[in-house]
Design a protein around this motif. Structure first.
Motif, PDB file in Angstrom:
ATOM      1  N   UNK A  44       1.602   5.390   0.363  1.00 63.79           N
ATOM      2  CA  UNK A  44       0.394   5.510  -0.448  1.00 63.79           C
ATOM      3  C   UNK A  44      -0.461   4.270  -0.245  1.00 63.79           C
ATOM      4  N   UNK A  45      -1.770   4.446  -0.252  1.00 62.37           N
ATOM      5  CA  UNK A  45      -2.689   3.341  -0.007  1.00 62.37           C
ATOM      6  C   UNK A  45      -3.628   3.194  -1.199  1.00 62.37           C
TER       7      UNK A  45
ATOM      8  N   UNK B  61     -12.625  -0.913   4.360  1.00 60.08           N
ATOM      9  CA  UNK B  61     -11.217  -0.573   4.487  1.00 60.08           C
ATOM     10  C   UNK B  61     -10.954   0.058   5.851  1.00 60.08           C
ATOM     11  N   UNK B  62      -9.943  -0.425   6.583  1.00 61.80           N
ATOM     12  CA  UNK B  62      -9.637   0.203   7.872  1.00 61.80           C
ATOM     13  C   UNK B  62      -8.881   1.512   7.680  1.00 61.80           C
ATOM     14  N   UNK B  63      -8.805   2.301   8.712  1.00 60.81           N
ATOM     15  CA  UNK B  63      -7.922   3.458   8.707  1.00 60.81           C
ATOM     16  C   UNK B  63      -6.492   2.931   8.783  1.00 60.81           C
ATOM     17  N   UNK B  64      -5.662   3.311   7.811  1.00 65.82           N
ATOM     18  CA  UNK B  64      -4.318   2.750   7.714  1.00 65.82           C
ATOM     19  C   UNK B  64      -3.320   3.691   8.378  1.00 65.82           C
ATOM     20  N   UNK B  65      -2.732   3.219   9.455  1.00 62.96           N
ATOM     21  CA  UNK B  65      -1.690   3.972  10.156  1.00 62.96           C
ATOM     22  C   UNK B  65      -0.463   3.073  10.276  1.00 62.96           C
ATOM     23  N   UNK B  66       0.536   3.347   9.454  1.00 63.39           N
ATOM     24  CA  UNK B  66       1.749   2.543   9.454  1.00 63.39           C
ATOM     25  C   UNK B  66       2.919   3.366   9.971  1.00 63.39           C
ATOM     26  N   UNK B  67       4.071   2.720  10.090  1.00 57.86           N
ATOM     27  CA  UNK B  67       5.220   3.354  10.729  1.00 57.86           C
ATOM     28  C   UNK B  67       5.992   4.298   9.811  1.00 57.86           C
TER      29      UNK B  67
ATOM     30  N   UNK C 209       6.800   4.305  -1.027  1.00 56.71           N
ATOM     31  CA  UNK C 209       6.233   3.114  -0.405  1.00 56.71           C
ATOM     32  C   UNK C 209       4.748   3.060  -0.714  1.00 56.71           C
ATOM     33  N   UNK C 210       4.236   1.847  -0.861  1.00 55.27           N
ATOM     34  CA  UNK C 210       2.843   1.679  -1.257  1.00 55.27           C
ATOM     35  C   UNK C 210       2.293   0.403  -0.656  1.00 55.27           C
ATOM     36  N   UNK C 211       1.038   0.445  -0.209  1.00 59.53           N
ATOM     37  CA  UNK C 211       0.345  -0.774   0.169  1.00 59.53           C
ATOM     38  C   UNK C 211      -0.937  -0.872  -0.654  1.00 59.53           C
ATOM     39  N   UNK C 212      -1.214  -2.062  -1.142  1.00 61.30           N
ATOM     40  CA  UNK C 212      -2.428  -2.338  -1.903  1.00 61.30           C
ATOM     41  C   UNK C 212      -3.246  -3.330  -1.081  1.00 61.30           C
TER      42      UNK C 212
ATOM     43  N   UNK D 100       7.568  -0.540   7.367  1.00 65.29           N
ATOM     44  CA  UNK D 100       6.148  -0.187   7.400  1.00 65.29           C
ATOM     45  C   UNK D 100       5.441  -0.744   8.639  1.00 65.29           C
ATOM     46  N   UNK D 101       5.960  -1.849   9.165  1.00 63.99           N
ATOM     47  CA  UNK D 101       5.349  -2.424  10.364  1.00 63.99           C
ATOM     48  C   UNK D 101       4.017  -3.108  10.120  1.00 63.99           C
ATOM     49  N   UNK D 102       3.844  -3.686   8.939  1.00 63.68           N
ATOM     50  CA  UNK D 102       2.574  -4.325   8.600  1.00 63.68           C
ATOM     51  C   UNK D 102       2.246  -5.469   9.544  1.00 63.68           C
ATOM     52  N   UNK D 103       3.264  -6.229   9.949  1.00 64.36           N
ATOM     53  CA  UNK D 103       3.018  -7.403  10.801  1.00 64.36           C
ATOM     54  C   UNK D 103       2.647  -7.021  12.236  1.00 64.36           C
ATOM     55  N   UNK D 104       2.844  -5.767  12.616  1.00 64.07           N
ATOM     56  CA  UNK D 104       2.605  -5.355  14.006  1.00 64.07           C
ATOM     57  C   UNK D 104       1.147  -5.033  14.300  1.00 64.07           C
TER      58      UNK D 104
END
Length: 448
Positions: A234-235, A224-230, A212-215, A188-192
């Motif tokens: 689902x958000x 809430x930011x615009x979520x753009x992951x790798x 895959x899901x992020x909460x 997902x690249x969350x740390x990037x």
């Protein structure tokens, strides 16, 4: 006039100590020259280290400390593979500095000690061979780390960087990768990326389905930011209610409000925030151990206590046949809804909502053939154990994530006339101090 003496803080004080046995919680026990007890992290039994105090004062019964210098190293010590592990850093892993086999031996020592101290039981008493079994695929060479954690809870610091909490602290250790995170989480690249106005992120990579899901938990007043992951994901968003009795709710932003897990030949819906084992092999391993221990028979009546989304209830219903019946009890409302959905094709399965200790006595059930319980870390407790025993099941399967709670409850079962038939322990949390147990109990012979 009397004056109150202020205890002297000992934080930062260093002691050269011989490290003693492992203790429950990811540390070892040592004593200073004056006899003061230290609980030391980042050490191994038999080592000589310089331990720096992290918590405690002159009046404390014991002190917490980190091993900051190793003067004499154990043969089981390795260089921690993770660059974020070590004194004062990420608190997620307890045993990065120990060989994988040594980690499992330490966990076995903890279980042996807890059984003895809290229940007066030996490994022979519970028919346990003294080993903690690795999950398939987790036997890796020293210095390597199995990537197993399918659910990771990140904290976010004031600068918007994702990381993990330091040990017994709210401080965040920013990271660029968690080595124990499963591939689906790492991808997902969350740390990037930066996470402004966000306090926490839970990332989920479901086993078998690819979901895959992020909460996201915003900071108070945060947007809430615009979520753009790798990867596609689902958000969902956590909304904290207001007032003393407010409840935590989770809202779907986009995608599914659940993930789909695979285990025991079925697909399981798990809603946001719902419980599912974090190791990808855990559900299958535990179902197999429980079913082998209970040996369900066609037409029997079974209970699944603390049933979550219905994993064991479904496995039981499948094996008990059309004349069998299963009652599940679960306190989490979302999990109850998921369990009812997951088990809708079984006519003789019923899921009740509420706390086990309150609901079970009210069901009117007077007997059950087999029982499985998978309580939270605190265990089931004396009253619930007595209620289970009063139903005179021929076998009970106890799934435990905490060895101390398991040992206490085994003592309660002994008082209620039940003895362990056998016990197995599984290393489903490599690099940490946690592990899982399955104990199978049966009525003790009269006079034994």
């Amino acid at each position: 006039m009397s004056s109150t003496r202020t205890p002297e803080s000992l934080v930062g004080q260093e002691y050269e100590v011989e490290v003693g046995p492992v203790a429950h919680g990811g540390h070892c026990v040592a004593r200073t020259a004056e006899g003061r007890v230290l609980f030391v992290r980042h050490a191994l039994p038999g080592e000589r280290v310089v331990a720096r105090v992290t918590e405690g004062d002159s009046d404390s019964r014991f002190l917490r400390a980190d091993a900051v210098t190793v003067l004499y190293a154990s043969k089981d010590r390795v260089e921690a593979p993770c660059p974020f592990a070590g004194p004062g850093r990420c608190g997620g892993c307890d045993w990065q500095h120990a060989k994988p086999g040594a980690q499992r031996r330490l966990k076995a020592d903890v279980l042996t000690e807890q059984l003895s101290r809290l229940a007066g039981l030996t490994p022979e008493d519970v028919n346990w061979d003294g080993t903690v079994e690795p999950a398939p695929g987790d036997k890796v060479p020293a210095g390597e780390v199995p990537a197993w954690r399918t659910r990771v809870q990140y904290a976010v610091d004031e600068d918007g960087r994702a990381g993990l909490r330091r040990h017994r602290s709210h401080e965040v250790e920013p990271i660029d990768r968690c080595l124990i995170a499963a591939e689906g989480v790492s991808e997902l690249g969350i740390e990037k990326r930066q996470w402004p106005q966000i306090a926490g992120i839970e990332a989920v990579a479901a086993t078998g389905s690819g979901d895959r899901q992020v909460v996201l938990t915003p900071r108070p007043g945060g947007r809430l930011p615009i979520v753009e992951l790798d990867r596609p994901v689902s958000v969902l968003r956590v909304a904290e209610g207001k007032g003393r009795n407010a409840t935590r709710t989770i809202h779907r932003v986009h995608g599914r409000p659940f993930v789909r897990e695979r285990a025991d030949g079925r697909t399981w819906r798990v809603g946001a925030g719902g419980f599912w084992q974090v190791h990808p092999r855990a559900a299958e391993l535990l179902v197999d151990a429980v079913m082998r221990g209970l040996t369900p028979r066609k037409g029997e009546t079974a209970l699944d206590l603390y049933c979550g989304v219905g994993l064991f209830a479904g496995a039981l219903a499948d094996r008990l046949g059309e004349r069998g019946a299963v009652l599940g009890i679960e306190s989490a409302k979302q999990a109850v809804e998921d369990a009812r959905h997951n088990l809708a094709d079984f006519d003789r399965v019923r899921i009740e909502h509420g706390k086990v200790d309150q609901v079970l006595p009210r069901t009117g059930i007077t007997e059950a053939d087999i029982v499985v319980l998978d309580p939270p870390r605190a265990g089931a407790g004396r009253d619930t154990v007595r209620t289970i025993a009063s139903l005179t099941p021929r076998r009970v399967a106890y799934v435990a994530c905490d060895p101390a709670a398991l040992a206490r409850d085994l003592a309660y079962f002994r008082d209620a006339g039940y003895k362990p038939r056998f016990l197995r322990a599984f290393d489903l949390f490599p690099m940490t101090h946690h592990f899982e147990c399955v104990a199978i109990l049966e009525p003790a012979a009269k006079g034994s």
